[in-house]
Design an enzyme around this catalytic site. Structure first.
Site, short mmCIF file in Angstrom:
data_model
loop_
_atom_site.label_atom_id
_atom_site.label_comp_id
_atom_site.label_asym_id
_atom_site.label_seq_id
_atom_site.Cartn_x
_atom_site.Cartn_y
_atom_site.Cartn_z
N HIS A 91 0.84 -1.20 0.00
CA HIS A 91 0.00 0.00 0.00
C HIS A 91 0.87 1.25 0.00
CE1 HIS A 91 1.06 -0.53 4.24
NE2 HIS A 91 0.89 0.79 4.35
N HIS A 148 5.21 6.48 -1.19
CA HIS A 148 5.99 5.27 -1.50
C HIS A 148 5.18 4.02 -1.17
CE1 HIS A 148 6.42 5.70 2.84
NE2 HIS A 148 6.65 4.38 2.86
#
Length: 611
Positions: A440, A524
């Protein structure tokens, strides 16, 4: 025309109750009998406004023509009879007809009365022969009002029909209970009684409708407009992806808040692609822990299935952290994205209203007890974009290829000590890093509402509108440090609305100067962490590399197949991809199980001493 016979018919009919305006007009027009004209009939049906009863009068008039009479023989009219106003041409025809009848000899007439339907018009009859009426007479008679006294009485009856009906009701009542007094006026009373009764019936019906409406609202609490405004229902791209990618939708909310209505809306939107699992169908009670074993087994069976339906919807209160974390763990185990939805009805957290709408029979006190933990879990541990299973597999494969490629490069081997701590000691990077749950990209760490700005972020309109939506993330680079390995995410302008503006500034205590980087620099995906390292470290490592790039520090550069590899010292490697990878993800949230507290020490019971 024999007016006496017509008068007999009037006497035999029921007289009107009162003199009407029509009768007054008849009296004024009956001053001259010569203006009277008989109506024409055809086949017993009403012709020119005359009925079969009136044709009977014509039949009797036909019999009287055996003894022709002149206008002088016609007696005076004693009773009023409704007659039309005849035109001058009609009067001349009638006088001519009377004169012809007087000149003709008396003929023998059979005893049988001629067929009524075929009685000829007076102006067209020379002999008692059946002949069709002339067009002129038909045209004239067509506009003539009904000349019969019966019709006058009929009109009067129609005008006074309501009064007669009401009088008949009174007479029936008097017949049952006593005689009617002459000085009583029952008409007005009868009119008032039906009106009052009708008002009572209307009031009773309205009260019953209100009760029915309230009961329907309690049985099926239909949300107001806008309460179903979820991306999972509104966005075409989201629906197209969720119909082909396995997803767990967890509905949460207090009893009566509208979860079942939301579940039906999702089922209608996804039809054969979704399955609804309701706690009610498995005997689960929200106020207690009983019944969850069978329910969870059904959820696991659906999540683990490899065939459709791909969208699994869990309909339950799910008002505690343990329950939400447990369902999130099931999704993680089967690599499913979990989406947590709460009905947006106006009464969703109003315990007083919920007691009226829930079917479970819970009182307000029990709902208040459930409300507290429910509100505490309204804000998750964090929000973010969660990659779908097929995308996770592709990204994971790309990450493993990156690590394998590094171990083969001579430039990397020269710096193995950055990872092992010893010169010349080899390191197995695939074993060095461990995956950290579902892949995620975190947007905001809210810590169940305890983090700074958590509530404000949760209530942002764009966050609520985008929640459960599907979008494509652009993975533009891979990076590795002795602590973490991850993928950089380059956000679009629309995606930046979900990323906190102060995300880089918040990292300054760990990465000084990070606040000077552009918004979204911290975005990220954590691909793995070394032992004892938290996933949050991945974002810090990325910010340090970007600060080195911003300062113009250029390390060792090497071109490899996926892109350009740069070494920035201290084990920091950055691979800029020639072609960014598109990763489809869903904007959702995450709940973590509670950390186990310290075990309680059992008090030792004192030993008994035998004296």
């Amino acid at each position: 025309m024999d007016v006496e016979q017509s008068g007999e018919i009037i006497e035999g009919s029921d007289p009107p109750q009162q003199e009407t305006a029509i009768e007054k007009e008849v009296v004024s027009k009956m001053e001259s009998p010569a203006d009277v004209e008989e109506p024409a009939t055809t086949n017993g049906e009403q012709v020119n406004g005359l009925s079969e009863v009136e044709n009977g009068v014509g039949a009797e008039q036909a019999e009287t023509r055996e003894d022709p009479k002149t206008e002088e023989d016609v007696p005076k009219v004693d009773e009023p009879e409704e007659v039309p106003a005849a035109s001058p041409s009609d009067k001349e025809d009638l006088v001519a007809y009377a004169g012809k009848e007087a000149d003709q000899p008396e003929q023998h007439k059979p005893e049988e009365t001629p067929v009524i339907e075929n009685v000829p018009e007076p102006a067209a009859v020379q002999e008692p022969v059946e002949t069709p009426p002339p067009p002129k007479e038909e045209k004239v008679v067509e506009n003539v009002e009904v000349p019969s006294a019966n019709d006058a009485a009929g009109d009067a009856e129609k005008a006074g029909e309501p009064e007669k009906k009401e009088e008949s009701k009174v007479e029936e009542a008097l017949a049952a209970g006593g005689e009617k007094k002459e000085d009583e006026k029952p008409t007005d009373e009868v009119k008032e009684k039906p009106a009052a009764a009708e008002a009572e019936v209307t009031a009773a019906t309205a009260a019953e409708d209100v009760k029915t409406e309230v009961k329907e609202q309690e049985d099926d609490p239909t949300p107001a407009a806008g309460s179903l405004a979820f991306a999972i229902l509104d966005q075409d791209k989201t629906k197209d992806v969720l119909k082909t990618t396995r997803t767990l939708v967890v509905l949460r909310g207090l009893p009566g808040s509208g979860k079942s209505f939301l579940a039906r809306a999702i089922a209608d939107a996804y039809k054969d692609h979704g399955a609804i699992l309701s706690a009610d169908d498995h005997g689960v009670k929200p106020e207690g822990p009983d019944g969850y074993k069978a329910f969870d087994e059904a959820i696991v069976a659906k999540c683990g299935a490899s065939t459709s339906p791909v969208l699994v919807v869990v309909d339950d209160t799910n008002h505690t952290q343990d329950r939400l974390a447990h369902l999130g763990g099931i999704a993680k185990q089967h690599q499913l994205v979990a989406v947590f939805l709460e009905p947006r009805t106006e009464w969703s957290r109003d315990a007083a209203q919920l007691t009226k709408k829930t079917k479970r029979g819970l009182d307000q006190a029990k709902l208040e007890a459930m409300k507290k933990p429910h509100e505490e879990m309204s804000i998750p541990l964090y929000f973010g974009w969660f990659l779908f299973r097929t995308v996770q597999e592709k990204v994971g494969e790309m990450s493993m290829n990156f690590l394998k490629t590094l171990t083969t490069l001579e430039s990397f081997k020269k710096h193995l000590s950055d990872f092992s701590g010893k010169e010349g000691e080899e390191v197995d990077l695939e074993q060095f890093f461990k995956a950290k749950g579902i892949l995620h990209c975190t947007t905001k760490f809210t810590n169940y509402g305890k983090a700074e700005g958590a509530k404000e972020y949760t209530e942002k309109k764009v966050v609520q509108e985008w929640y459960s939506s599907v979008s494509d993330l652009s993975l533009s680079a891979l990076f590795i440090t002795p602590r973490t390995v991850g993928a950089r995410v380059s956000l679009t302008e629309a995606q930046l609305q979900l990323f906190p503006e102060d995300a880089e500034k918040e990292a300054e205590p760990v990465v000084p100067g990070a606040g000077a980087l552009p918004p979204g620099s911290r975005a990220h995906v954590t691909l793995g962490c070394a032992d004892g390292v938290q996933a949050v470290q991945t974002g810090y490592d990325l910010l340090q590399i970007l600060l080195l790039q911003k300062d113009g520090q250029q390390g060792e550069v090497e071109e490899i197949d996926p892109g350009t590899l740069t070494y920035y010292g201290e084990g920091r490697w950055y691979l800029a991809l020639k072609e960014p990878m598109s990763a489809t993800a869903c904007f959702s949230s995450y709940y973590k199980p509670k950390a186990p507290g310290p075990a309680k020490k059992e008090k030792k019971k004192p030993k008994c001493t035998i004296l």
